[in-house]
Design a protein around this motif. Sequence first.
Motif, short mmCIF file in Angstrom:
data_model
loop_
_atom_site.label_atom_id
_atom_site.label_comp_id
_atom_site.label_asym_id
_atom_site.label_seq_id
_atom_site.Cartn_x
_atom_site.Cartn_y
_atom_site.Cartn_z
N GLU A 14 -20.07 15.61 17.60
CA GLU A 14 -20.15 15.25 16.19
C GLU A 14 -19.00 14.35 15.75
O GLU A 14 -18.79 14.15 14.55
N TYR A 15 -18.26 13.80 16.70
CA TYR A 15 -17.09 12.98 16.36
C TYR A 15 -17.47 11.85 15.40
O TYR A 15 -16.83 11.65 14.37
N LEU A 16 -18.51 11.09 15.74
CA LEU A 16 -18.90 9.96 14.89
C LEU A 16 -19.41 10.42 13.53
O LEU A 16 -19.24 9.72 12.53
N THR A 17 -20.03 11.59 13.49
CA THR A 17 -20.50 12.13 12.21
C THR A 17 -19.31 12.44 11.30
O THR A 17 -19.34 12.15 10.09
N ILE A 18 -18.27 13.03 11.87
CA ILE A 18 -17.07 13.34 11.09
C ILE A 18 -16.40 12.05 10.62
O ILE A 18 -15.95 11.93 9.48
N HIS A 19 -16.37 11.07 11.52
CA HIS A 19 -15.79 9.78 11.14
C HIS A 19 -16.58 9.15 9.99
O HIS A 19 -16.00 8.59 9.05
N LYS A 20 -17.90 9.26 10.05
CA LYS A 20 -18.74 8.70 9.00
C LYS A 20 -18.49 9.39 7.66
O LYS A 20 -18.59 8.76 6.60
N LEU A 21 -18.15 10.67 7.70
CA LEU A 21 -17.84 11.41 6.47
C LEU A 21 -16.66 10.76 5.74
O LEU A 21 -16.72 10.50 4.54
N PHE A 22 -15.59 10.47 6.48
CA PHE A 22 -14.42 9.84 5.88
C PHE A 22 -14.73 8.41 5.45
O PHE A 22 -14.28 7.96 4.38
N ALA A 23 -15.50 7.70 6.27
CA ALA A 23 -15.83 6.31 5.95
C ALA A 23 -16.72 6.23 4.70
O ALA A 23 -16.55 5.33 3.87
N ASP A 179 -9.97 7.65 19.19
CA ASP A 179 -11.09 6.76 18.89
C ASP A 179 -11.58 6.00 20.11
O ASP A 179 -12.79 5.83 20.32
N ASP A 180 -10.65 5.50 20.92
CA ASP A 180 -11.04 4.63 22.02
C ASP A 180 -11.84 5.35 23.11
O ASP A 180 -12.43 4.71 23.97
N ARG A 181 -11.86 6.67 23.05
CA ARG A 181 -12.66 7.43 24.01
C ARG A 181 -14.10 7.60 23.53
O ARG A 181 -14.95 8.09 24.27
N ILE A 182 -14.35 7.18 22.30
CA ILE A 182 -15.69 7.31 21.72
C ILE A 182 -16.36 5.96 21.55
O ILE A 182 -17.51 5.74 21.95
N SER A 183 -15.63 5.02 20.95
CA SER A 183 -16.22 3.70 20.67
C SER A 183 -15.12 2.67 20.44
O SER A 183 -14.06 2.99 19.90
N LEU A 185 -15.77 0.15 18.54
CA LEU A 185 -16.17 -0.45 17.27
C LEU A 185 -15.54 0.23 16.06
O LEU A 185 -15.72 -0.21 14.94
N LEU A 186 -14.79 1.29 16.29
CA LEU A 186 -14.16 2.01 15.18
C LEU A 186 -12.94 1.25 14.68
O LEU A 186 -12.29 0.53 15.44
#
Length: 237
Positions: A14-23, A179-183, A185-186
């Motif tokens: 859910e890493y990207l989902t959590i990031h999207k919450l802040f974004a 971040d760099d372990r996920i994408s 593009l962040l």
Amino acid sequence: MRVMDNEICYPAKEYLTIHKLFATRADLHRTVYTHAKVKAVELMLVDALLKANDYLQISSCSLDPAEFWKLDDTLLKTIEIADSKKLQESRDIIRRIRRRDLYQFCNEYAVPKDKIEHFKDIAPQDIICCQAAGGVQLKEEDVAVSNVKIDLTRGRDNPIESINFFKDYDSDKKFSISDDRISCLLPTCYQDRIVRVYAKKPELVEAISEAFENLQLKMYGVKKQVHETPEKKKRRR
């Protein structure tokens, strides 16, 4: 989501989902909460309350809980229907808001990423000091400035760095993820500073816009705003 060692942790997937919450939160601040017209109304309300403060003693209510809780939107109606001439300036500003005769947005610029750390808020006086010679003589009370700061909740830092994750619900081990372990593009920058300038009188838009451009040239050597103030807005009277 689960609690591990008194800390809320999330599944790694859910890493990207959590990031999207802040974004999403930051995007709402940019497009809604700090929208140029929203800030114009806010600046006008502040001016109206400041001008009414001596008569209504609004600020003193903050020292008395029994009075503080009474401060709500009805305060604006109190100013509007009052007969006192001491509230005339406040009434005029509130009536302008009712008529949507708002402070005119002149222009804005985003503070360069490498200047954010040591950036100091721009004040009306900074704009006035950069006005063109021989033109309209601007005064500090002619200009309103909104210094907007939008981030992902931790200033210039990545908020997800303070969050731990877990592999699955059978695992008792928590860990952080970069971040760099996920994408790739962040984002690598987590804060925006935006300077917006308003003219309190429509006939001053051109002069204030020019002074604002001069300030940018003085500070950065180039104009940081995306485009010139529209000519139609400059000619508005």
